[in-house]
Design a protein around this motif. Structure first.
Motif, short mmCIF file in Angstrom:
data_model
loop_
_atom_site.label_atom_id
_atom_site.label_comp_id
_atom_site.label_asym_id
_atom_site.label_seq_id
_atom_site.Cartn_x
_atom_site.Cartn_y
_atom_site.Cartn_z
N ALA A 72 -39.41 -1.48 125.68
CA ALA A 72 -40.10 -0.63 124.71
C ALA A 72 -40.89 0.48 125.39
CB ALA A 72 -41.03 -1.49 123.85
N ALA A 73 -41.44 0.19 126.56
CA ALA A 73 -42.18 1.23 127.30
C ALA A 73 -41.24 2.22 127.96
CB ALA A 73 -43.06 0.57 128.36
N ALA A 96 -40.87 5.23 122.67
CA ALA A 96 -41.65 4.34 123.53
C ALA A 96 -42.94 3.88 122.87
CB ALA A 96 -41.97 5.03 124.85
N ILE A 97 -43.37 2.68 123.26
CA ILE A 97 -44.70 2.19 122.87
C ILE A 97 -45.74 2.72 123.84
CG2 ILE A 97 -43.79 0.08 121.82
CD1 ILE A 97 -44.78 -1.37 124.48
N ASP A 98 -47.00 2.69 123.43
CA ASP A 98 -48.10 3.00 124.33
C ASP A 98 -48.40 1.80 125.22
OD1 ASP A 98 -48.45 5.51 123.15
OD2 ASP A 98 -49.80 4.69 121.62
N ALA A 99 -48.96 2.07 126.39
CA ALA A 99 -49.30 0.98 127.31
C ALA A 99 -50.28 0.00 126.68
CB ALA A 99 -49.88 1.56 128.59
N PRO A 117 -33.60 5.30 135.67
CA PRO A 117 -34.85 6.07 135.73
C PRO A 117 -35.82 5.71 134.61
CG PRO A 117 -32.96 7.49 135.21
CD PRO A 117 -32.41 6.18 135.63
N GLU A 118 -35.30 5.42 133.41
CA GLU A 118 -36.21 5.06 132.31
C GLU A 118 -36.96 3.78 132.61
OE1 GLU A 118 -32.23 5.53 130.05
OE2 GLU A 118 -32.81 5.30 132.15
N VAL A 119 -36.27 2.81 133.21
CA VAL A 119 -36.91 1.53 133.54
C VAL A 119 -38.02 1.75 134.56
CG1 VAL A 119 -36.56 -0.74 134.58
CG2 VAL A 119 -34.88 0.17 132.94
N GLN A 120 -37.74 2.56 135.56
CA GLN A 120 -38.76 2.87 136.55
C GLN A 120 -39.98 3.53 135.91
OE1 GLN A 120 -36.85 5.08 139.71
NE2 GLN A 120 -35.34 3.46 140.06
N ASN A 121 -39.73 4.45 134.98
CA ASN A 121 -40.84 5.11 134.28
C ASN A 121 -41.62 4.12 133.42
OD1 ASN A 121 -40.08 7.55 135.40
ND2 ASN A 121 -38.91 8.23 133.61
N GLY A 122 -40.89 3.25 132.72
CA GLY A 122 -41.54 2.28 131.85
C GLY A 122 -42.43 1.32 132.63
N LEU A 123 -41.92 0.84 133.75
CA LEU A 123 -42.71 -0.07 134.58
C LEU A 123 -43.97 0.61 135.10
CD1 LEU A 123 -39.84 -1.85 136.55
CD2 LEU A 123 -41.37 -2.92 134.87
N GLU A 124 -43.81 1.86 135.54
CA GLU A 124 -44.97 2.61 136.03
C GLU A 124 -46.00 2.81 134.92
OE1 GLU A 124 -46.01 6.94 138.11
OE2 GLU A 124 -43.92 6.29 137.90
N LYS A 125 -45.52 3.11 133.73
CA LYS A 125 -46.39 3.32 132.58
C LYS A 125 -47.22 2.09 132.27
CE LYS A 125 -45.94 4.53 127.66
NZ LYS A 125 -44.97 4.95 126.64
N LEU A 126 -46.64 0.90 132.44
CA LEU A 126 -47.35 -0.35 132.13
C LEU A 126 -48.20 -0.85 133.29
CD1 LEU A 126 -44.63 -2.34 130.14
CD2 LEU A 126 -46.42 -0.81 129.28
N GLY A 127 -48.14 -0.16 134.43
CA GLY A 127 -48.98 -0.55 135.55
C GLY A 127 -48.32 -1.50 136.53
#
Length: 371
Positions: free
Chosen positions: A147-148, A154-157, A356-366
């Motif tokens: 979801a992130a 996308a959801i918010d963190a 790339p989206e997965v990498q961005n999502g993981l970074e977004k969630l910390g």
């Protein structure tokens, strides 16, 4: 969910030469077309689709619409297939594009219901009446990660930290058999949930080197598996089924008192003396020696009882007259194929984690991830 696991299994099968690449790509193309035509609810598929009609088959009365958790297991497979085929032949690139479109059409943010958390179900008839916010810890980490990661929905963190992580209350200092549990499992006791919690989210999402402020996810899964193993060795109910090579409690078919076949989420808190081969086998990255010993025992000592046309049957018990559920479940078969491949080569992990989206999502969630 089983369909998503199957998609990843097909990729492993292509790579190993178990299935011809051209026929596998044709199958993946057919699957994409079927899913594109199937009912969706704000981009999410239902828990079950009727295999004959393609229509929704309600999981329960009010669970007759979108299931965002099952959809996240499915979408994990979409990413893996896309990454595997995206640089292939023209036909393969066209199939990869179909999976990319299926993935991008899922409206993850809709399933927050405008709150800080993701809600499991939405129905066009009952809307949000199921009212089940997904809170950790269980099998649903991948739902928040996907979801992130969504490019357009996308959801918010805050949904992850306030919803899934319960405002930080997801962590625990509890130990079992001297092994830290790390996160609070959504169970009654302190010996962890069924082992599929260590599998479903981590078929694509690589827990090796994956950390955030709540956990080291490799340690989390290794510990969860070892606690499950130690429980089977302690064997407080004195079941005949368990031993050093006969262990592993997870959701599967089960033995009913009348000798029939039911379904149960076996765990230390729900112990029926039934072992599900997928539990130990799908844990092979975490406990390779224990898992390989179990696999050898299942195949040699229990071959007549347990080996069927599609591999090990779903569950067995050695209480009294030995028994096996002579059936198969996609959600148990799929993780075995995928986790064996991840143990051997890391293939499915690598494909998913390179997106790339997965990498961005993981970074977004910390999260931080060091391969």
């Amino acid at each position: 969910g089983g369909s998503g696991f199957g998609l990843m299994g097909i990729v492993a099968g292509i790579e190993r030469g178990f299935i011809p690449r051209d026929s596998a790509v044709a199958r993946l193309d057919k699957i994409a077309d079927f899913l594109a035509e199937a009912p969706r609810f704000h981009g999410a598929w239902p828990h079950w689709l009727n295999g004959n009609t393609g229509e929704v088959q309600a999981f329960s009365e009010k669970d007759n619409g979108g299931d965002i958790v099952e959809t996240s297991f499915l979408a994990q497979g979409f990413i893996v297939v896309r990454e595997y085929l995206k640089n292939g032949s023209e036909k393969e690139k066209a199939v990869a594009k179909k999976y990319d479109e299926l993935w991008k059409g899922i409206e993850w943010n809709w399933y927050t219901n405008n709150k800080n958390g993701i809600y499991w179900h939405w129905s066009p008839v009952y809307e949000w009446e199921m009212d089940f916010m997904i809170e950790g810890y269980n099998e649903c980490l991948i739902t928040y990660v996907m979801a992130a990661s969504s490019p357009e929905h996308a959801i918010d963190a805050a949904a992850y930290h306030e919803g899934w992580a319960r405002g930080g209350d997801i962590t625990t200092d509890v130990e079992s058999y001297g092994i830290p549990l790390i996160l609070k499992h959504n169970t009654r006791g302190d010996k962890g949930g069924p082992l599929f919690w260590a599998h479903y989210s981590y078929l694509g999402l690589n827990p090796k080197g994956l950390t955030d402020k709540y956990a080291n996810y490799w340690n989390l899964n290794v510990n969860h598996t070892n606690i499950n193993y130690e429980y089977c060795q302690e064997n407080p109910e004195n079941f005949e089924t368990y031993g050093p090579n006969s262990w592993g409690l997870t959701a599967s078919y089960t033995r009913k008192e009348d000798g029939g076949i039911g379904y149960a989420a076996h765990s230390p808190d729900s112990d029926r003396g039934v072992v599900s081969p997928t539990a130990a086998i799908s844990s092979i990255p975490y406990t390779p020696e224990k898992s390989l010993r179990a696999m050898r025992y299942f195949f040699t000592d229990l071959n007549d009882l347990l080996w069927g046309p599609a591999g090990f049957y779903d569950a067995y018990s050695l209480e009294g007259e030995p028994w096996a559920a002579e059936k198969y479940l996609a959600i148990d078969q799929g993780p075995m194929v995928v986790m064996i491949e991840n143990y051997r080569s890391g293939l499915i992990w690598d494909l998913f984690m390179q997106a790339p989206e997965v990498q961005n999502g993981l970074e977004k969630l910390g999260f931080s991830y060091e391969k």
